[in-house]
Design a protein around this motif. Sequence first.
Motif, PDB file in Angstrom:
ATOM      1  N   ARG A  79      18.362  -5.212 109.499  1.00 26.83           N
ATOM      2  CA  ARG A  79      18.813  -3.913 109.431  1.00 26.83           C
ATOM      3  C   ARG A  79      18.476  -2.889 108.413  1.00 26.83           C
ATOM      4  NH1 ARG A  79      25.350  -4.435 109.028  1.00 26.83           N
ATOM      5  NH2 ARG A  79      25.141  -5.117 106.679  1.00 26.83           N
ATOM      6  N   VAL A  80      18.383  -1.675 108.460  1.00 31.26           N
ATOM      7  CA  VAL A  80      18.297  -0.827 107.390  1.00 31.26           C
ATOM      8  C   VAL A  80      19.542  -0.352 106.905  1.00 31.26           C
ATOM      9  CG1 VAL A  80      16.890   1.251 106.480  1.00 31.26           C
ATOM     10  CG2 VAL A  80      15.816  -0.438 107.750  1.00 31.26           C
ATOM     11  N   LEU A  81      19.817  -0.047 105.971  1.00 30.14           N
ATOM     12  CA  LEU A  81      21.058   0.855 105.364  1.00 30.14           C
ATOM     13  C   LEU A  81      20.624   2.283 105.124  1.00 30.14           C
ATOM     14  CD1 LEU A  81      22.404  -1.870 102.797  1.00 30.14           C
ATOM     15  CD2 LEU A  81      22.999  -1.580 105.289  1.00 30.14           C
ATOM     16  N   VAL A  82      21.285   3.176 105.617  1.00 29.98           N
ATOM     17  CA  VAL A  82      21.012   4.404 105.456  1.00 29.98           C
ATOM     18  C   VAL A  82      22.216   5.256 104.728  1.00 29.98           C
ATOM     19  CG1 VAL A  82      20.396   6.798 106.305  1.00 29.98           C
ATOM     20  CG2 VAL A  82      19.467   4.782 107.114  1.00 29.98           C
ATOM     21  N   ILE A  83      21.986   5.716 103.275  1.00 31.16           N
ATOM     22  CA  ILE A  83      23.089   6.305 102.769  1.00 31.16           C
ATOM     23  C   ILE A  83      23.246   7.729 102.709  1.00 31.16           C
ATOM     24  CG2 ILE A  83      24.257   6.351 100.391  1.00 31.16           C
ATOM     25  CD1 ILE A  83      22.260   3.985  99.507  1.00 31.16           C
ATOM     26  N   GLY A  84      23.967   8.250 103.493  1.00 33.65           N
ATOM     27  CA  GLY A  84      24.392   9.565 103.674  1.00 33.65           C
ATOM     28  C   GLY A  84      24.101   9.891 105.010  1.00 33.65           C
ATOM     29  N   ALA A  85      25.241  10.728 105.624  1.00 34.91           N
ATOM     30  CA  ALA A  85      25.141  10.911 107.028  1.00 34.91           C
ATOM     31  C   ALA A  85      25.033  12.590 107.180  1.00 34.91           C
ATOM     32  CB  ALA A  85      26.610  10.736 107.906  1.00 34.91           C
ATOM     33  N   VAL A  99      20.336   0.087 112.336  1.00 38.93           N
ATOM     34  CA  VAL A  99      20.666   0.892 111.105  1.00 38.93           C
ATOM     35  C   VAL A  99      22.145   0.837 110.801  1.00 38.93           C
ATOM     36  CG1 VAL A  99      20.699   3.190 110.346  1.00 38.93           C
ATOM     37  CG2 VAL A  99      19.003   2.501 111.586  1.00 38.93           C
ATOM     38  N   LEU A 100      22.795   0.580 109.781  1.00 41.42           N
ATOM     39  CA  LEU A 100      24.054   0.793 109.136  1.00 41.42           C
ATOM     40  C   LEU A 100      24.065   2.385 108.627  1.00 41.42           C
ATOM     41  CD1 LEU A 100      27.023   0.151 109.053  1.00 41.42           C
ATOM     42  CD2 LEU A 100      26.435  -1.244 107.178  1.00 41.42           C
ATOM     43  N   TYR A 145      28.184   3.543 112.397  1.00 41.22           N
ATOM     44  CA  TYR A 145      28.567   4.443 111.262  1.00 41.22           C
ATOM     45  C   TYR A 145      29.347   3.694 110.651  1.00 41.22           C
ATOM     46  CZ  TYR A 145      27.066   9.169 111.876  1.00 41.22           C
ATOM     47  OH  TYR A 145      26.266  10.571 111.585  1.00 41.22           O
ATOM     48  N   ALA A 146      29.466   3.897 109.164  1.00 40.96           N
ATOM     49  CA  ALA A 146      30.587   3.456 108.070  1.00 40.96           C
ATOM     50  C   ALA A 146      30.940   4.494 107.388  1.00 40.96           C
ATOM     51  CB  ALA A 146      29.748   2.291 107.399  1.00 40.96           C
TER      52      ALA A 146
END
Length: 536
Positions: A16-22, A40-41, A135-136
């Motif tokens: 998985r790829v971590l994406v910072i910022g929604a 994706v997280l 989503y986190a």
Amino acid sequence: MPHESTTPPTLSDDQRVLVIGAGPVGQTAALLLAGWGVPVLLLDSRPERDPIGSKALCQQRDVLDVWDHVGAGRQVADEGLTWTRARTFYRDTELFCQGFVDKGRSPFPPFVNISQTRTEELLDQQIARSALITYAWGHRVTGLRQDADHVTLTCETPSGTVDLTGSYAVAAPGSKGGPIRDLMGLTFDGLTFDDQFLICDIRASLPGWEQERRFYFDPAWNPGRQVLIHPCPDSTYRIDWQVPPDFSLKQDEASGGLDRRIRQIIGADSDYEIVWKSLYRFHARQVDRMRVGRVLVAGDAAHLVSPFGARGLNSGVLDAENAAWKLAFVLHGWADESLLDSYHSERHAAAAENLEVTSRTMAFLVPQTPEEHARRLDILENAVLNPEARGQVDSGRLSEPFWYVDSELTTPAADRPWPGRPPKGEDPEPVPGVLVPDVPIAGPGGVHRLRELARRGLVVLVGSDLDLGACEDAVDGMRCGVTVVTLDEVDPEGVVAASLHLHGRQAVVIRPDAHIAAIVTTPAEVGAAVRRVLRR
């Protein structure tokens, strides 16, 4: 039969790829990655999404096209508002009115105005439909470490500290991304302007203003500074006032100053409702690197420019597209990991171009030296009486995509040198590095537009006088993620050939972000161009 790429397989959760910022850049990256089968997280430090008003409100056609690929572009375009006139004033005199005429080839308008709040809602609707995006919320990144195979983020949450691990990360925390930049060891050199800008979204009835943008230099009701007025959907107007460095919005509201500002524009008797308001400063800054190991930085966290020309969010979305297809190709094993180096070289150059364009605009809008002040005054005074001087009045050049003519992924064509950017509103010459025109095709699988086909993988369109089998053999071993198809099959009317100036003994290689990678004349050159894109 020509080879066609299939739906990408879904990767395992440990890839998985971590994406910072929604925000919209992170949302776009997550949706595009999921479209390539990548889990994706999506993390955000906020406890939940908060309404932010119009903010980045002007979305350019090529961004609508990217969002169409993830299912949201058509609705953004339908709900958005396209203004048809741009009127520019100096004090009480209208200097010029620029009309926008759409040539009509694309299914999308040149741009739309729509609030960032609504854009985020529409992207969230698509995210909710994806089983690959989680989503986190309430995860504030406080630590970042990498090894040869993973990146791990330490996050503070309402429940305590957690570590989250992914194969790669896309950092798109927005304009307040300083802590993330610090964790990555990035510099963010540039300039911050002293003057502030007050934004106010109002809902009002302003007959005749519904489809025109108004720009005022030095009006009597904001002397020495400027005001910009944008129409938005639902009878909403965004007003930007340039205000002094020591301006206080709280004091202005308490004294009735904000109401006076609004009424100086809409009239003393008009009713209005304030929908949203904010105060901000302009910046012109850029990180030194957009790739640090397994982390790619995108959007406002990587580059900040003034909003005159709408180059912030639009550029950030194209960052996300560039990052997503390259990460996906590397994770699927279709491309060498060194492909990610080109993310920095391509998007850093794009940010530098936007900084150059917007810095020229800001030197005119907010002159910093006596010489810049004198030059601006001379141009504006001269423009009142001299139409030829009006072309020097700079209120911002609308966002344009960056073209990768100098990229290491692009195969140059000696007979098609890059002639430079065309005049406003004109299509670029179809040379390696530019976006393909958004023309209709009779594509496989019900695909109706060339860009739609391109975004399904790396595409090779083979002319009728080239050996299709030999071209397929030339990309053998690189079949995954690559579509090889005859030009005649997708272009029975010759629209693509005419738009790209192709003849039968040519093949065109198109990247997954719809940029031309090469125009070549032999199967061997096809293979070399594909290998160049995939760094294999």
